[in-house]
Write a protein that holds these residues in place. Structure first.
Motif, PDB file in Angstrom:
ATOM      1  N   UNK A 108      -2.346  -3.491  -2.552  1.00  0.00           N
ATOM      2  CA  UNK A 108      -1.772  -2.578  -3.651  1.00  0.00           C
ATOM      3  C   UNK A 108      -0.377  -2.359  -3.091  1.00  0.00           C
ATOM      4  N   UNK A 109      -0.302  -1.924  -1.810  1.00  0.00           N
ATOM      5  CA  UNK A 109       0.969  -1.850  -1.152  1.00  0.00           C
ATOM      6  C   UNK A 109       1.985  -2.896  -1.356  1.00  0.00           C
ATOM      7  N   UNK A 110       1.542  -4.231  -0.876  1.00  0.00           N
ATOM      8  CA  UNK A 110       2.149  -5.512  -0.887  1.00  0.00           C
ATOM      9  C   UNK A 110       2.539  -5.712  -2.367  1.00  0.00           C
ATOM     10  N   UNK A 111       1.790  -5.522  -3.384  1.00  0.00           N
ATOM     11  CA  UNK A 111       2.291  -5.695  -4.617  1.00  0.00           C
ATOM     12  C   UNK A 111       3.351  -4.800  -5.226  1.00  0.00           C
ATOM     13  N   UNK A 112       3.427  -3.493  -4.725  1.00  0.00           N
ATOM     14  CA  UNK A 112       4.630  -2.516  -5.011  1.00  0.00           C
ATOM     15  C   UNK A 112       5.615  -3.252  -4.678  1.00  0.00           C
ATOM     16  N   UNK A 124      -2.954  -3.805 -10.944  1.00  0.00           N
ATOM     17  CA  UNK A 124      -2.641  -2.594 -11.916  1.00  0.00           C
ATOM     18  C   UNK A 124      -2.463  -1.270 -11.276  1.00  0.00           C
ATOM     19  N   UNK A 125      -3.103  -0.888 -10.311  1.00  0.00           N
ATOM     20  CA  UNK A 125      -2.670   0.267  -9.571  1.00  0.00           C
ATOM     21  C   UNK A 125      -1.342   0.219  -9.064  1.00  0.00           C
ATOM     22  N   UNK A 176       1.422   3.125  -9.408  1.00  0.00           N
ATOM     23  CA  UNK A 176       2.154   3.659  -8.091  1.00  0.00           C
ATOM     24  C   UNK A 176       3.724   3.364  -8.141  1.00  0.00           C
ATOM     25  N   UNK A 177       4.126   2.132  -8.676  1.00  0.00           N
ATOM     26  CA  UNK A 177       5.707   1.852  -8.738  1.00  0.00           C
ATOM     27  C   UNK A 177       6.049   2.646  -9.671  1.00  0.00           C
ATOM     28  N   UNK A 193       2.611   4.612   0.606  1.00  0.00           N
ATOM     29  CA  UNK A 193       1.708   5.373  -0.296  1.00  0.00           C
ATOM     30  C   UNK A 193       0.740   4.911  -1.190  1.00  0.00           C
ATOM     31  N   UNK A 194       0.922   3.723  -1.760  1.00  0.00           N
ATOM     32  CA  UNK A 194       0.188   2.985  -2.664  1.00  0.00           C
ATOM     33  C   UNK A 194      -1.330   2.590  -1.630  1.00  0.00           C
ATOM     34  N   UNK A 195      -1.007   2.285  -0.403  1.00  0.00           N
ATOM     35  CA  UNK A 195      -2.261   2.132   0.219  1.00  0.00           C
ATOM     36  C   UNK A 195      -2.825   3.492   0.790  1.00  0.00           C
TER      37      UNK A 195
END
Length: 265
Positions: free
Chosen positions: A115-119, A208-209, A213-214, A222-224
């Motif tokens: 998720x952090x990486x996708x943001x 999707x999350x 977050x973005x 913070x996504x992680x």
């Protein structure tokens, strides 16, 4: 030591952990300047978490989005390493806090970090010009790694959490709660990944999350952090369930199945 730093004052000690998050005094507990008694019974947990982390208040639409992301990420069963670890640890004679800590400590770059990486990926697409730049950014990411965080799933041809989460983001865009740039970027990445493939590579829960977050303006780390917060609920549920099983020292496989011996291929 005093020759190097000087004689410490009470102010030096008080400033050592200076914080704008919470103020504690006799009879006083304030979070970001708000007395806790004004939050209890008046603010939901998600909005309170937003306040504590960000220092401001979300709109109702923003709070609904954050809550949806947290609900979507709670659990994915014992095939998830963190859940398996929680269950095994719970049979080892340790407390539930230790079982939870053991599980949370497995949430690293490979399991829990997508998720952090996708943001970061979506931010790169937006910074490069938005959706039209998706193919170029995807190509650059693929030069570094064949793995694109937030897309595809080893179990689900189409992650069942994708559609409802993205529908909520689209609704929030229409309501003016978020801008929609990162949603457009993510959909463009999906389109770029689908080119030349017999089957598409849709977003998974991390993608999707990450959109949520973005869109809400959370920095990638913070996504992680919020994923860990969410997954801790599933970890708690599984650790508690397993603790009532009566089993001791439960390993990763039934005792009747032995691991293969020999050099790894």
């Amino acid at each position: 030591m005093t020759e190097r730093y000087g004689e410490p004052s009470v102010g030096d000690v008080a400033d050592w952990w200076r914080t704008s998050v919470t103020r504690i005094a006799p009879g006083v507990v304030e979070h970001r300047g708000v007395p806790v008694q004004d939050l209890i019974g008046h603010t939901d947990l998600v909005s309170a978490a937003w306040l504590l982390v960000r220092g401001d208040r979300p709109t109702p639409g923003q709070a609904r989005l954050l809550e949806a992301a947290l609900v979507g990420s709670m659990d994915h069963g014992p095939q998830a390493p963190s859940i398996a670890v929680a269950r095994m640890a719970a049979t080892c004679g340790i407390g539930i806090n230790n079982a939870m800590a053991s599980a949370v400590n497995t949430l690293g770059d490979s399991h829990g970090g997508a998720g952090e990486q996708c943001v970061e990926l979506l931010a790169e697409v937006v910074a490069a010009g938005g959706a039209p730049a998706a193919r170029e950014v995807v190509a650059a990411w693929r030069e570094r790694s064949p793995y694109l965080p937030g897309f595809g799933h080893r179990f689900h041809p189409r992650d069942p959490r994708r559609d409802p989460l993205l529908a909520l983001v689209a609704r929030a865009c229409d309501a003016g709660d978020v801008a929609g740039e990162h949603l457009a970027a993510a959909l463009a990445v999906e389109d770029a990944l689908a080119e030349g493939r017999p089957r598409p590579v849709p977003m998974n829960i991390d993608g999707a999350t990450a959109v949520i977050y973005a869109e809400l303006g959370f920095p990638p780390p913070l996504a992680r952090g919020f994923f860990v917060l969410s997954r801790s609920i599933g970890i708690l549920a599984h650790a508690w369930e397993e603790s009532g099983s009566g089993r001791r020292n439960k390993g990763p496989m039934p005792p009747s199945i032995l691991p293969s011996y020999g050099d790894r291929p």
